[in-house]
Design an enzyme around this catalytic site. Structure first.
Site, mmCIF file in Angstrom:
data_model
loop_
_atom_site.group_PDB
_atom_site.id
_atom_site.type_symbol
_atom_site.label_atom_id
_atom_site.label_comp_id
_atom_site.label_asym_id
_atom_site.label_seq_id
_atom_site.Cartn_x
_atom_site.Cartn_y
_atom_site.Cartn_z
ATOM 1 N N GLN A 417 -12.751 24.735 -8.676
ATOM 2 C CA GLN A 417 -13.355 24.241 -9.911
ATOM 3 C C GLN A 417 -14.814 23.959 -9.585
ATOM 4 O O GLN A 417 -15.130 22.943 -8.973
ATOM 5 C CB GLN A 417 -12.632 22.982 -10.393
ATOM 6 C CG GLN A 417 -11.186 23.244 -10.821
ATOM 7 C CD GLN A 417 -10.406 21.955 -10.965
ATOM 8 O OE1 GLN A 417 -10.188 21.250 -9.981
ATOM 9 N NE2 GLN A 417 -9.981 21.647 -12.181
ATOM 10 N N HIS A 428 -18.010 17.618 -4.523
ATOM 11 C CA HIS A 428 -17.940 18.195 -3.174
ATOM 12 C C HIS A 428 -17.085 19.452 -3.298
ATOM 13 O O HIS A 428 -15.939 19.369 -3.740
ATOM 14 C CB HIS A 428 -17.298 17.186 -2.216
ATOM 15 C CG HIS A 428 -17.446 17.529 -0.762
ATOM 16 N ND1 HIS A 428 -17.365 16.589 0.235
ATOM 17 C CD2 HIS A 428 -17.665 18.711 -0.127
ATOM 18 C CE1 HIS A 428 -17.516 17.154 1.416
ATOM 19 N NE2 HIS A 428 -17.699 18.462 1.216
ATOM 20 N N HIS A 430 -14.495 22.177 -3.138
ATOM 21 C CA HIS A 430 -13.162 22.173 -2.537
ATOM 22 C C HIS A 430 -12.284 23.250 -3.152
ATOM 23 O O HIS A 430 -12.385 23.567 -4.331
ATOM 24 C CB HIS A 430 -12.485 20.801 -2.647
ATOM 25 C CG HIS A 430 -12.395 20.240 -4.034
ATOM 26 N ND1 HIS A 430 -13.478 19.693 -4.687
ATOM 27 C CD2 HIS A 430 -11.344 20.140 -4.889
ATOM 28 C CE1 HIS A 430 -13.116 19.261 -5.877
ATOM 29 N NE2 HIS A 430 -11.829 19.529 -6.040
ATOM 30 N N HIS A 432 -8.435 24.451 -4.032
ATOM 31 C CA HIS A 432 -7.058 24.028 -4.252
ATOM 32 C C HIS A 432 -6.129 25.144 -3.771
ATOM 33 O O HIS A 432 -6.329 26.316 -4.112
ATOM 34 C CB HIS A 432 -6.784 23.802 -5.746
ATOM 35 C CG HIS A 432 -7.581 22.699 -6.361
ATOM 36 N ND1 HIS A 432 -7.109 21.417 -6.487
ATOM 37 C CD2 HIS A 432 -8.838 22.696 -6.896
ATOM 38 C CE1 HIS A 432 -8.023 20.666 -7.087
ATOM 39 N NE2 HIS A 432 -9.085 21.421 -7.344
#
Length: 481
Positions: A417, A428, A430, A432
């Site tokens: 996202q 930050h 990331h 998933h």
């Protein structure tokens, strides 16, 4: 041979002229000097640190091998060496395959103690090219091919276990399957500071893998070492070429101590231990007998070469990735990791690469929903360096295989996202990773709606406990050990 000698002589002549900074514009190789005195901007009287490079013949007799090496280290010390480099198999070369584990010793055994005392006795740093290290557990029929850097006090400052194993059938030479009796190493070690510069550790067959040499240079190596026991056929064909290539492409000194001559009825080595400077010139070399060669290490020359030809800054990392070691990092190196301003306990981590970390989720959409983030705080995907992008997705591939296996899933959803309008709540970057099974959602794409809302306006009482998260992380860690 005469042509080769001429080429080497010319290389050294050009090297010497460059090192003297001959600035007279009228100087010409063809016409000679014009009579004007060239300007010299270096101190010709300066004493530079000196290395000794050993060429020896190990045998199955460990005491005889130690005695031989003791004499060679003493000779190197008398000739001014502050660091002495010793070849691969500096403890013994076995007569039979069965003898390899029989003669092996642990790192705190007699043979290493002898060499630690040797370094202390002669007040030199000693690069023990490699010894046959008996593993403390696991397959006792195999050994580690282990290199040590020992300081002048006898303390071990660096340990490296050979990662590339020599499994070949040499035409006209021996059949060697090193993996039959050696356990491969699992990491490229960071260069070790020594009195002659930062030393990057490698062993013999490693020299055929330029990626490893470049990774060592990227970690700050000034010198890369290749202690070896090269076969005669491969040595005649490739030894000098490979060593000079590694020096030129990394702009490092390359030091290769070597085994030489006949070790057993079936085993002989090529020799020709040498030192190559960052310009690719051989500045010291042994021939085909037991010997020591001596060379000065000039780190100012190394810096000059890198400034004159700054190849690192010319790399097109928009077209190919940077080469960095991918060894696992100690997860307990720090108590907490920063995830966009949110502390993540180290107990919640289950994998860490040099540039990324993977951790369990305090509010998962599905069981096994984990996160991967770069160690450096970067808000958006576009803020990552090429090396971080490469490492992030390599980590994702490594982690995803474990998640799919552990949760017995048939598929995976892997997504980012990137930005608030894409549902990003933590500033930050990331990834998933979610394990998927048939019918886990009515419509497969419903997962994206769940991801967008799963951590918004959530009461902390709905979060998992630290104990629960640590328990899941511990289970996943086991897959990587």
């Amino acid at each position: 041979m005469r042509l080769l000698s001429c080429l080497k002589t010319r290389c050294h002549l050009q090297q010497f002229r460059k090192s003297l900074h001959l600035t007279n514009s009228n100087y010409s190789d063809k016409k000679g000097l014009t009579g004007k005195t060239p300007k010299v901007t270096m101190d010709l009287a300066a004493v530079k640190p000196t290395v000794g490079v050993v060429q020896m013949t190990s045998t199955p007799d460990k005491q005889a091998t130690v005695a031989q090496l003791t004499a060679l280290v003493e000779r190197a010390k008398k000739r001014g060496a502050t660091v002495v480099f010793v070849p691969e198999s500096a403890d013994y070369i076995a007569e039979t395959r069965a003898q390899v584990p029989e003669l092996a010793e642990p790192i705190d055994g007699w043979i290493v103690q002898q060499y630690r005392q040797l370094a202390k006795r002669f007040d030199v740093w000693l690069s023990l090219g490699s010894f046959h290290e008996k593993p403390r557990s696991g397959d006792v029929s195999k050994v580690h091919n282990t290199q040590l850097l020992i300081d002048s006090s006898g303390d071990i400052k660096g340990i490296y276990r050979k990662v590339h194993l020599f499994d070949v059938d040499v035409p006209g030479g021996p059949v060697i399957h090193e993996s039959d009796f050696v356990i491969p190493g699992t990491r490229i070690e960071a260069p070790v500071p020594t009195p002659v510069g930062n030393v990057g550790m490698a062993i013999c067959y490693d020299m055929r893998f330029p990626e490893m040499a470049i990774a060592l240079r990227n970690q700050g190596a000034d010198i890369i070492i290749y202690p070896s026991a090269f076969t005669v056929p491969t040595g005649m064909a490739h030894w000098e070429t490979l060593l000079r290539c590694r020096a030129i492409e990394t702009q490092c000194y390359v030091i290769a101590a070597a085994q030489v001559g006949k070790h057993t009825v079936k085993r002989s080595s090529y020799g020709h231990a040498m030192v190559v400077d960052p310009w690719g010139c051989i500045i010291a070399e042994c021939h085909d007998t037991i010997d020591v060669c001596i060379a000065e290490i000039d780190l100012n020359l190394l810096k000059k070469r890198r400034l004159e030809m700054p190849v690192l800054s010319h790399k097109r990392l928009d077209l190919y990735s940077s080469i960095n070691p991918l060894a696992k990092v100690n997860l307990e190196a720090q108590n907490e990791y920063n995830f966009g301003g949110h502390p993540v306990k180290s107990s919640s981590l289950f994998y860490c690469s040099p540039l990324s970390f993977a951790f369990v989720n305090r509010k998962p959409v599905l069981p096994g929903h984990v996160l991967i983030s770069p160690l450096r705080l970067a808000e958006r995907f576009g803020d990552l360096t090429p090396a971080e992008v490469s490492d992030l997705f390599q980590t994702a591939q490594t982690v995803s295989k474990v998640i799919e296996k552990h949760y017995n899933s048939t598929s995976l959803t892997i997504t980012i996202q990137d930005g608030p309008d894409a549902g990003q709540t933590v500033k930050h970057v990331h990834l998933h990773i979610l394990p998927r099974k048939a019918d886990d959602f009515k419509n497969s794409d419903d997962i994206y709606e769940k991801l967008e809302k799963h951590d918004k306006n959530v009461d902390k009482s709905q979060w998992r406990t630290e104990e629960d998260m640590a328990q899941e992380a511990a289970i996943l860690r086991a897959y990587f050990n």
